[in-house]
Design a protein around this motif. Structure first.
Motif, PDB file in Angstrom:
ATOM      1  N   MET A  47     -38.730 -29.109 -21.081  1.00  0.00           N
ATOM      2  CA  MET A  47     -38.911 -29.316 -22.519  1.00  0.00           C
ATOM      3  C   MET A  47     -39.732 -28.191 -23.142  1.00  0.00           C
ATOM      4  O   MET A  47     -39.451 -27.742 -24.259  1.00  0.00           O
ATOM      5  CB  MET A  47     -39.574 -30.672 -22.792  1.00  0.00           C
ATOM      6  N   ALA A  48     -40.748 -27.715 -22.429  1.00  0.00           N
ATOM      7  CA  ALA A  48     -41.555 -26.604 -22.932  1.00  0.00           C
ATOM      8  C   ALA A  48     -40.709 -25.346 -23.054  1.00  0.00           C
ATOM      9  O   ALA A  48     -40.813 -24.595 -24.030  1.00  0.00           O
ATOM     10  CB  ALA A  48     -42.744 -26.361 -22.008  1.00  0.00           C
ATOM     11  N   ARG A  49     -39.842 -25.096 -22.075  1.00  0.00           N
ATOM     12  CA  ARG A  49     -38.991 -23.909 -22.120  1.00  0.00           C
ATOM     13  C   ARG A  49     -37.922 -24.029 -23.207  1.00  0.00           C
ATOM     14  O   ARG A  49     -37.588 -23.042 -23.862  1.00  0.00           O
ATOM     15  CB  ARG A  49     -38.317 -23.669 -20.767  1.00  0.00           C
ATOM     16  N   LEU A  50     -37.396 -25.234 -23.423  1.00  0.00           N
ATOM     17  CA  LEU A  50     -36.435 -25.423 -24.513  1.00  0.00           C
ATOM     18  C   LEU A  50     -37.091 -25.157 -25.869  1.00  0.00           C
ATOM     19  O   LEU A  50     -36.466 -24.595 -26.774  1.00  0.00           O
ATOM     20  CB  LEU A  50     -35.846 -26.832 -24.480  1.00  0.00           C
ATOM     21  N   GLY A  51     -38.336 -25.556 -25.998  1.00  0.00           N
ATOM     22  CA  GLY A  51     -39.075 -25.247 -27.221  1.00  0.00           C
ATOM     23  C   GLY A  51     -39.236 -23.754 -27.412  1.00  0.00           C
ATOM     24  O   GLY A  51     -39.125 -23.238 -28.528  1.00  0.00           O
ATOM     25  N   SER A  52     -39.479 -23.047 -26.322  1.00  0.00           N
ATOM     26  CA  SER A  52     -39.586 -21.584 -26.403  1.00  0.00           C
ATOM     27  C   SER A  52     -38.262 -20.938 -26.776  1.00  0.00           C
ATOM     28  O   SER A  52     -38.235 -19.925 -27.476  1.00  0.00           O
ATOM     29  CB  SER A  52     -40.055 -21.021 -25.061  1.00  0.00           C
ATOM     30  N   ILE A  53     -37.187 -21.512 -26.307  1.00  0.00           N
ATOM     31  CA  ILE A  53     -35.866 -20.958 -26.619  1.00  0.00           C
ATOM     32  C   ILE A  53     -35.497 -21.197 -28.080  1.00  0.00           C
ATOM     33  O   ILE A  53     -34.951 -20.322 -28.750  1.00  0.00           O
ATOM     34  CB  ILE A  53     -34.799 -21.563 -25.685  1.00  0.00           C
ATOM     35  N   THR A  54     -35.787 -22.381 -28.592  1.00  0.00           N
ATOM     36  CA  THR A  54     -35.388 -22.715 -29.960  1.00  0.00           C
ATOM     37  C   THR A  54     -36.352 -22.192 -31.018  1.00  0.00           C
ATOM     38  O   THR A  54     -35.996 -22.163 -32.198  1.00  0.00           O
ATOM     39  CB  THR A  54     -35.244 -24.239 -30.127  1.00  0.00           C
ATOM     40  N   ALA A  55     -37.539 -21.776 -30.631  1.00  0.00           N
ATOM     41  CA  ALA A  55     -38.519 -21.303 -31.610  1.00  0.00           C
ATOM     42  C   ALA A  55     -38.011 -20.154 -32.468  1.00  0.00           C
ATOM     43  O   ALA A  55     -38.228 -20.164 -33.692  1.00  0.00           O
ATOM     44  CB  ALA A  55     -39.820 -20.931 -30.907  1.00  0.00           C
ATOM     45  N   PRO A  56     -37.342 -19.150 -31.909  1.00  0.00           N
ATOM     46  CA  PRO A  56     -36.842 -18.079 -32.784  1.00  0.00           C
ATOM     47  C   PRO A  56     -35.779 -18.550 -33.780  1.00  0.00           C
ATOM     48  O   PRO A  56     -35.614 -17.948 -34.835  1.00  0.00           O
ATOM     49  CB  PRO A  56     -36.245 -17.065 -31.811  1.00  0.00           C
TER      50      PRO A  56
END
Length: 97
Positions: A47-56
């Motif tokens: 979930m943390a990595r998905l947040g990093s992916i969608t942030a941009p």
């Protein structure tokens, strides 16, 4: 001055984001029973990595409403930091088995 307010909110949001990210990795290991601890840690990490992916992609929301990226980037870490306050205390308690 709005520049000062914007900087203050950015620093506050970054602090809440760092606190919530640390809670994911430090606190999650104590929440899950031993049998599913690694699965829970993997889910939290995903979930943390998905947040990093969608942030941009949030930057693209300025086409809908110009202030929307600032609202999202400002509100998400503050909300997650506030939610972390309500997690139960685990000091001097046995880990669930």
């Amino acid at each position: 001055d709005l520049r000062t307010l914007r900087t203050a909110l950015a620093v506050f949001g970054k602090g809440c984001l760092a606190a919530s990210f640390n809670c994911v990795f430090l606190y999650t290991g104590e929440l899950y029973p031993t049998v599913i601890r690694q699965t829970g840690m993997g889910l939290a990490n995903t979930m943390a990595r998905l947040g990093s992916i969608t942030a941009p992609l949030v930057k693209m929301t300025d086409e809908v409403f110009p202030a929307l990226p600032f609202i999202i980037y400002g509100a998400a870490p503050v909300v997650s930091g506030l939610v972390a306050i309500f997690l139960p205390e685990t000091r001097n308690t046995a880990l669930p088995e």
